[in-house]
Design a protein around this motif. Structure first.
Motif, mmCIF file in Angstrom:
data_model
loop_
_atom_site.group_PDB
_atom_site.id
_atom_site.type_symbol
_atom_site.label_atom_id
_atom_site.label_comp_id
_atom_site.label_asym_id
_atom_site.label_seq_id
_atom_site.Cartn_x
_atom_site.Cartn_y
_atom_site.Cartn_z
ATOM 1 N N SER A 35 0.656 -1.073 0.034
ATOM 2 C CA SER A 35 -0.029 -0.060 0.235
ATOM 3 C C SER A 35 0.831 1.396 0.057
ATOM 4 O O SER A 35 0.601 2.156 -0.633
ATOM 5 N N SER A 36 1.992 1.261 0.855
ATOM 6 C CA SER A 36 2.756 2.389 0.782
ATOM 7 C C SER A 36 3.606 2.420 -0.473
ATOM 8 O O SER A 36 3.669 3.639 -0.876
ATOM 9 N N LYS A 37 4.022 1.504 -1.136
ATOM 10 C CA LYS A 37 4.545 1.976 -2.670
ATOM 11 C C LYS A 37 3.572 2.162 -3.559
ATOM 12 O O LYS A 37 4.130 2.963 -4.273
ATOM 13 N N MET A 38 2.422 1.852 -3.443
ATOM 14 C CA MET A 38 1.368 2.110 -4.457
ATOM 15 C C MET A 38 0.987 3.656 -4.251
ATOM 16 O O MET A 38 0.906 4.325 -5.107
ATOM 17 N N LYS A 39 0.764 4.120 -2.966
ATOM 18 C CA LYS A 39 0.838 5.515 -2.555
ATOM 19 C C LYS A 39 1.955 6.302 -3.160
ATOM 20 O O LYS A 39 1.901 7.318 -3.986
ATOM 21 N N SER A 40 3.179 5.705 -3.295
ATOM 22 C CA SER A 40 4.291 6.617 -3.536
ATOM 23 C C SER A 40 4.311 6.774 -5.047
ATOM 24 O O SER A 40 4.523 7.864 -5.575
ATOM 25 N N MET A 41 4.128 5.577 -5.732
ATOM 26 C CA MET A 41 3.818 5.576 -7.185
ATOM 27 C C MET A 41 2.657 6.467 -7.695
ATOM 28 O O MET A 41 2.905 7.204 -8.683
ATOM 29 N N LEU A 42 1.668 6.413 -6.866
ATOM 30 C CA LEU A 42 0.681 7.616 -7.269
ATOM 31 C C LEU A 42 0.833 8.913 -7.170
ATOM 32 O O LEU A 42 0.584 9.709 -7.964
ATOM 33 N N VAL A 43 1.643 9.156 -6.023
ATOM 34 C CA VAL A 43 2.008 10.579 -5.863
ATOM 35 C C VAL A 43 3.012 10.898 -6.912
ATOM 36 O O VAL A 43 2.853 12.014 -7.664
ATOM 37 N N ALA B 41 3.353 9.771 -10.115
ATOM 38 C CA ALA B 41 2.317 9.829 -11.221
ATOM 39 C C ALA B 41 1.676 11.268 -11.431
ATOM 40 O O ALA B 41 1.519 11.768 -12.572
ATOM 41 N N LEU B 42 1.264 11.867 -10.127
ATOM 42 C CA LEU B 42 0.254 12.796 -10.167
ATOM 43 C C LEU B 42 1.459 14.063 -10.517
ATOM 44 O O LEU B 42 1.179 14.881 -11.368
ATOM 45 N N PHE B 43 2.644 14.057 -10.161
ATOM 46 C CA PHE B 43 3.558 15.218 -10.304
ATOM 47 C C PHE B 43 3.777 15.166 -11.753
ATOM 48 O O PHE B 43 3.973 16.116 -12.553
ATOM 49 N N VAL B 44 4.122 14.032 -12.461
ATOM 50 C CA VAL B 44 4.418 14.014 -13.826
ATOM 51 C C VAL B 44 3.067 14.443 -14.524
ATOM 52 O O VAL B 44 3.293 15.130 -15.631
ATOM 53 N N ALA B 45 2.041 14.119 -14.221
ATOM 54 C CA ALA B 45 0.828 14.496 -15.081
ATOM 55 C C ALA B 45 0.738 16.026 -14.828
ATOM 56 O O ALA B 45 0.446 16.851 -15.940
ATOM 57 N N VAL B 46 0.682 16.643 -13.836
ATOM 58 C CA VAL B 46 0.918 18.003 -13.576
ATOM 59 C C VAL B 46 1.711 18.799 -14.374
ATOM 60 O O VAL B 46 1.586 19.527 -14.987
ATOM 61 N N ALA B 47 3.172 18.103 -14.426
ATOM 62 C CA ALA B 47 4.216 19.027 -15.053
ATOM 63 C C ALA B 47 3.782 18.619 -16.697
ATOM 64 O O ALA B 47 3.971 19.883 -17.381
ATOM 65 N N ALA B 48 3.334 17.527 -17.284
ATOM 66 C CA ALA B 48 3.044 17.532 -18.559
ATOM 67 C C ALA B 48 1.831 18.506 -19.081
ATOM 68 O O ALA B 48 1.775 18.824 -20.190
ATOM 69 N N ALA B 49 1.087 18.614 -17.942
ATOM 70 C CA ALA B 49 -0.102 19.491 -18.479
ATOM 71 C C ALA B 49 -0.091 21.001 -18.310
ATOM 72 O O ALA B 49 -0.605 21.988 -18.734
ATOM 73 N N ALA B 50 1.293 21.520 -17.823
ATOM 74 C CA ALA B 50 1.807 22.967 -17.717
ATOM 75 C C ALA B 50 1.756 23.678 -18.990
ATOM 76 O O ALA B 50 2.032 23.055 -19.893
#
Length: 123
Positions: A10-18, A20-29
């Motif tokens: 669960s901890s690894k999944m949360k880290s991967m989700l975070v 992925a979220l940063f990558v998505a925000v950066a790509a959407a800039a």
């Protein structure tokens, strides 16, 4: 053992989700921010500068003026700032005061300040 593995997973999944979220925000800039040209201006030169120090008495001062109209000055000294400690010493600190000014749209703004045992206070 099973609960421990689920917790790690669960901890690894949360880290991967975070991540992925940063990558998505950066790509959407907006791309115009990345491609915008930066205006390079001439460096600001120091047209006047002075400094003095008196380590024996714990005093100092300095000032400067930039070619862009910014003027700054500061002076300070060591001062006893507390009650006598158990070992007989008295705490000391630096008490400083100064000012800075700048022009903005033809108006000169000046800020005077003091920093002492009561904190930083600007007027």
């Amino acid at each position: 053992f099973l609960i421990h593995n689920i917790s790690i997973h669960s901890s690894k999944m949360k880290s991967m989700l975070v991540i992925a979220l940063f990558v998505a925000v950066a790509a959407a800039a907006p791309q115009e921010f990345l491609l915008k040209e930066v205006e390079i201006k001439d460096p600001i030169t120091i047209v006047r500068s002075a400094s003095e120090s008196d380590p024996e008495h714990g005093k100092y001062s300095y000032s400067f003026e930039g070619s862009n109209g910014i003027v700054m000055s500061e002076a300070g000294e060591q001062k006893e700032v507390g009650e006598k400690l158990e070992d007989g010493t008295i705490p000391t600190g630096t008490v400083s005061k100064g000012s800075y000014s700048y022009d903005l749209d033809g108006v000169t703004y000046t800020i005077n300040w003091v920093a002492d045992e009561n904190g930083f206070q600007a007027t």
